[in-house]
Write a protein that holds these residues in place. Structure first.
Motif, PDB file in Angstrom:
ATOM      1  N   LEU A  84      27.632  17.190  96.656  1.00  0.00           N
ATOM      2  CA  LEU A  84      28.815  15.971  97.986  1.00  0.00           C
ATOM      3  C   LEU A  84      27.266  14.468  98.390  1.00  0.00           C
ATOM      4  O   LEU A  84      28.044  13.848  98.322  1.00  0.00           O
ATOM      5  N   GLU A 104      28.563  11.005  97.475  1.00  0.00           N
ATOM      6  CA  GLU A 104      28.803   9.327  98.606  1.00  0.00           C
ATOM      7  C   GLU A 104      28.294   8.515  97.016  1.00  0.00           C
ATOM      8  O   GLU A 104      28.476   7.298  97.939  1.00  0.00           O
ATOM      9  N   GLU A 125      38.889  20.584  96.008  1.00  0.00           N
ATOM     10  CA  GLU A 125      38.277  20.684  96.996  1.00  0.00           C
ATOM     11  C   GLU A 125      37.010  19.626  97.131  1.00  0.00           C
ATOM     12  O   GLU A 125      37.594  18.712  97.233  1.00  0.00           O
ATOM     13  N   LEU A 126      36.807  19.362  95.355  1.00  0.00           N
ATOM     14  CA  LEU A 126      35.773  18.464  95.672  1.00  0.00           C
ATOM     15  C   LEU A 126      36.483  16.934  94.743  1.00  0.00           C
ATOM     16  O   LEU A 126      35.979  15.848  94.977  1.00  0.00           O
ATOM     17  N   GLY A 127      37.645  17.044  93.462  1.00  0.00           N
ATOM     18  CA  GLY A 127      38.482  16.219  93.510  1.00  0.00           C
ATOM     19  C   GLY A 127      37.621  14.882  92.682  1.00  0.00           C
ATOM     20  O   GLY A 127      37.978  14.108  92.077  1.00  0.00           O
ATOM     21  N   ARG A 152      33.198  13.167 106.071  1.00  0.00           N
ATOM     22  CA  ARG A 152      33.474  12.728 106.739  1.00  0.00           C
ATOM     23  C   ARG A 152      32.602  13.143 108.137  1.00  0.00           C
ATOM     24  O   ARG A 152      32.436  14.095 108.378  1.00  0.00           O
ATOM     25  N   THR A 172      39.180  10.430  88.681  1.00  0.00           N
ATOM     26  CA  THR A 172      38.523  11.369  90.224  1.00  0.00           C
ATOM     27  C   THR A 172      39.053  11.325  91.595  1.00  0.00           C
ATOM     28  O   THR A 172      38.975   9.420  91.198  1.00  0.00           O
ATOM     29  N   ARG A 173      39.163  11.618  91.890  1.00  0.00           N
ATOM     30  CA  ARG A 173      39.623  11.184  93.646  1.00  0.00           C
ATOM     31  C   ARG A 173      38.204  12.324  94.549  1.00  0.00           C
ATOM     32  O   ARG A 173      38.483  12.918  95.587  1.00  0.00           O
ATOM     33  N   PRO A 174      37.325  12.223  94.577  1.00  0.00           N
ATOM     34  CA  PRO A 174      36.319  12.458  94.996  1.00  0.00           C
ATOM     35  C   PRO A 174      36.660  12.830  96.880  1.00  0.00           C
ATOM     36  O   PRO A 174      36.822  11.958  97.397  1.00  0.00           O
ATOM     37  N   ARG A 175      36.360  14.147  97.042  1.00  0.00           N
ATOM     38  CA  ARG A 175      36.351  14.133  98.873  1.00  0.00           C
ATOM     39  C   ARG A 175      34.986  13.735  99.582  1.00  0.00           C
ATOM     40  O   ARG A 175      34.786  14.515  99.122  1.00  0.00           O
ATOM     41  N   LEU A 176      35.011  12.752 100.331  1.00  0.00           N
ATOM     42  CA  LEU A 176      34.007  12.416 100.899  1.00  0.00           C
ATOM     43  C   LEU A 176      33.866  13.418 102.179  1.00  0.00           C
ATOM     44  O   LEU A 176      34.119  13.643 102.949  1.00  0.00           O
ATOM     45  N   SER A 204      31.709   8.149  92.163  1.00  0.00           N
ATOM     46  CA  SER A 204      32.933   8.983  92.015  1.00  0.00           C
ATOM     47  C   SER A 204      33.379   9.507  90.516  1.00  0.00           C
ATOM     48  O   SER A 204      34.155   9.913  90.093  1.00  0.00           O
TER      49      SER A 204
END
Length: 262
Positions: free
Chosen positions: A125, A129, A159-161, A198, A192-196, A132
């Motif tokens: 994770l 950040e 989940e991770l993207g 928040r 890729t579309r990583p879930r950052l 990507s």
């Protein structure tokens, strides 16, 4: 004596030739991961004997670099020091963090241990950040199977993207898919579309103010959101790197210090 000199000369020539081969690469790939995830095994399995070792500039931390060829393209693999975090509380963490932030590899492979996935995901994770362009390699799946651990890799990727590739590097299982996925991410064929992560409303508001100012000074090639977080943390090593202009080859741009001191 003549034979010895000839042998030494031959060895030097071979070393120089290998150095040239290592210097030529179509894509540079970073390899990150916690200690004891089998990261070095992945590195050795991909690069074979085509490796070079030394120290990172100004550090006593070992730097390992190797090449492999896939579909006619040369990939240079940079084996970053094993680390649990990128918060730079040790020389190894600082080397890994600075390379991911400022080295701008074409893709980063994060190696996770399938037997203790939750603990390893913290580093994944943090890497997401910064960049990507990530491939998650879940290694040691043979060990996980022996312990009765089952992982839904498609769900984890969702989940991770970013793509998730299961491997057992010691036997070579999954490495062909890993090479293919690395090539796809590095070339931009795999989106890729990583879930950052928040944060609280106050932190997100502060990030929103800092991000555009950082981008205007450093451009889009650097992780503005991650840099904003580190500035909010008042991370001294990141501040020092920015003040010295280490994020770009020319001196730090005018106005950078103003952002750093916010």
């Amino acid at each position: 004596m003549g034979l010895t000199q000839q042998s030494c000369g031959s060895s030097a020539s071979k070393a120089a030739a290998r150095g040239k081969r290592l210097a030529r690469a179509d894509y540079v790939i970073a390899l990150a991961g916690n200690p004891n995830t089998g990261k070095s095994t992945v590195f050795n399995a991909l690069t074979g004997l085509n490796q070079h070792t030394g120290n990172w500039p100004g550090k006593t931390v070992l730097r390992a670099t190797g090449n492999y060829t896939y579909q006619g393209l040369v990939f240079q693999l940079i084996d970053l020091p094993g680390t649990y975090s990128l918060l730079a509380s040790s020389p190894e963490e600082q080397v890994a963090r600075d390379y991911l932030c400022f080295g701008r590899p074409a893709a980063t492979v994060v190696v996770l241990d399938a037997t203790c996935l939750e603990r390893n995901l913290n580093l994944a994770l943090q890497v997401l950040e910064i960049t990507s362009r990530v491939v998650v390699c879940v290694n040691l799946i043979d060990e996980a199977a022996r312990k009765g651990i089952s992982i839904d890799y498609a769900a984890l990727a969702g989940e991770l993207g970013v793509p998730v590739v299961p491997t057992a590097a010691r036997s070579g299982w999954g490495l062909d898919e890993l090479r293919q996925t690395i090539a796809g991410v590095a070339a931009g064929r795999i989106a890729t579309r990583p879930r950052l992560v928040r944060y609280s409303a106050a932190i997100e508001k502060a990030i929103g103010k800092l991000e555009p100012r950082i981008k205007s000074l450093l451009g889009d090639g650097f992780p503005a959101r991650w840099l904003a977080l580190r500035l909010l943390d008042q991370d001294p090593s990141v501040i020092a790197a920015l003040e010295k202009g280490l994020a770009r080859p020319d001196p730090a741009p005018a106005g950078l210090k103003e952002v750093v001191l916010l």
